[in-house]
Design an enzyme around this catalytic site. Sequence first.
Site, PDB file in Angstrom:
ATOM      1  CG  HIS A 115     -10.012   1.347   3.607  1.00  0.00           C
ATOM      2  ND1 HIS A 115     -11.040   0.396   3.821  1.00  0.00           N
ATOM      3  CD2 HIS A 115      -8.943   0.333   3.219  1.00  0.00           C
ATOM      4  CE1 HIS A 115     -10.691  -0.856   3.368  1.00  0.00           C
ATOM      5  NE2 HIS A 115      -9.521  -0.722   3.254  1.00  0.00           N
ATOM      6  CG  MET A 149      -1.967  -1.055   1.137  1.00  0.00           C
ATOM      7  SD  MET A 149      -3.137  -0.962  -0.479  1.00  0.00           S
ATOM      8  CE  MET A 149      -3.613   0.641  -0.375  1.00  0.00           C
TER       9      MET A 149
END
Length: 288
Positions: free
Chosen positions: A141, A18
Amino acid sequence: MTADFRQHRLAVIGAGVMGTNISTLATSHGVDVVLVETDASALAAAKGTIKQKLRHAQLMGVLPADRPQGSLTVTASLEDIADATTVVEAVTEVVEVKEKVLTAASALVRPGTTLISNTSCISIDEMAAWVKHPEDLLGVHFMNPSYMIKMVEVIRGTRTSPAILDAAVGLLSTLGRESLVINDSTGFVINRLLHPLINTAAMLVQEGVASAEVVDGLLEGCLGHSTGPLRTGDLIGLDNLVDSLYVLYDARGDESCRPCDLMLQLVKDGHHGRKTGRGFFEYGAAMK
């Protein structure tokens, strides 16, 4: 697209899947990035991984044509985040690790610096107790891969200031993302729905009810899911998924969030999904 990309200086902490995804997204939209990683091997691989992801983004036609690429600095020193306008924490979904990183980061930046946790499950209000200025913290997110998926889940804590929320949404708009804002709740919206689904799908395979291919095929063919739950789990990373499921289980006591034995065995055997080349499915080469 918003043209104020030069006003942003982004720091990303963590050069895993990520962290490199978010760095790819930001630099591709003209935003300068400082990427912090203390693991020497991950730090050494970070620039090559981001270059590869930028090439993928270009091939997929998702790079903006109206701006130059932002600069990328990789470093092992957390002190290098001090001048950032926004800091994104993208370390592993383990409470103790995130607490250590956020506590240290919040002590280094100026008040009013936007602090973003790329958490998938941990409550923003819980994290707010760790930082020097709780009003500066919120959750974003990002989906995987974040340079491809435009929608993001933005989590507003009870202490998040309106100005910080506006600043975060503004940055995301500069990055070509669309924000949907929710109030804080452990697991938020996406993963309170998604993680139990993946776990239940794995249980069905474990019990011999159906193969992984059949389970995913039914949800794709009958319910219109673009990707079945088990391939989605492989993309998330089964190790990350197990960590998140435990967070949900500890917070909510929901048995559907207790990781099933099959998933735990895959993680124990080092089969974490796409990034290792094998999870519920075989992929061949590992994905960085």
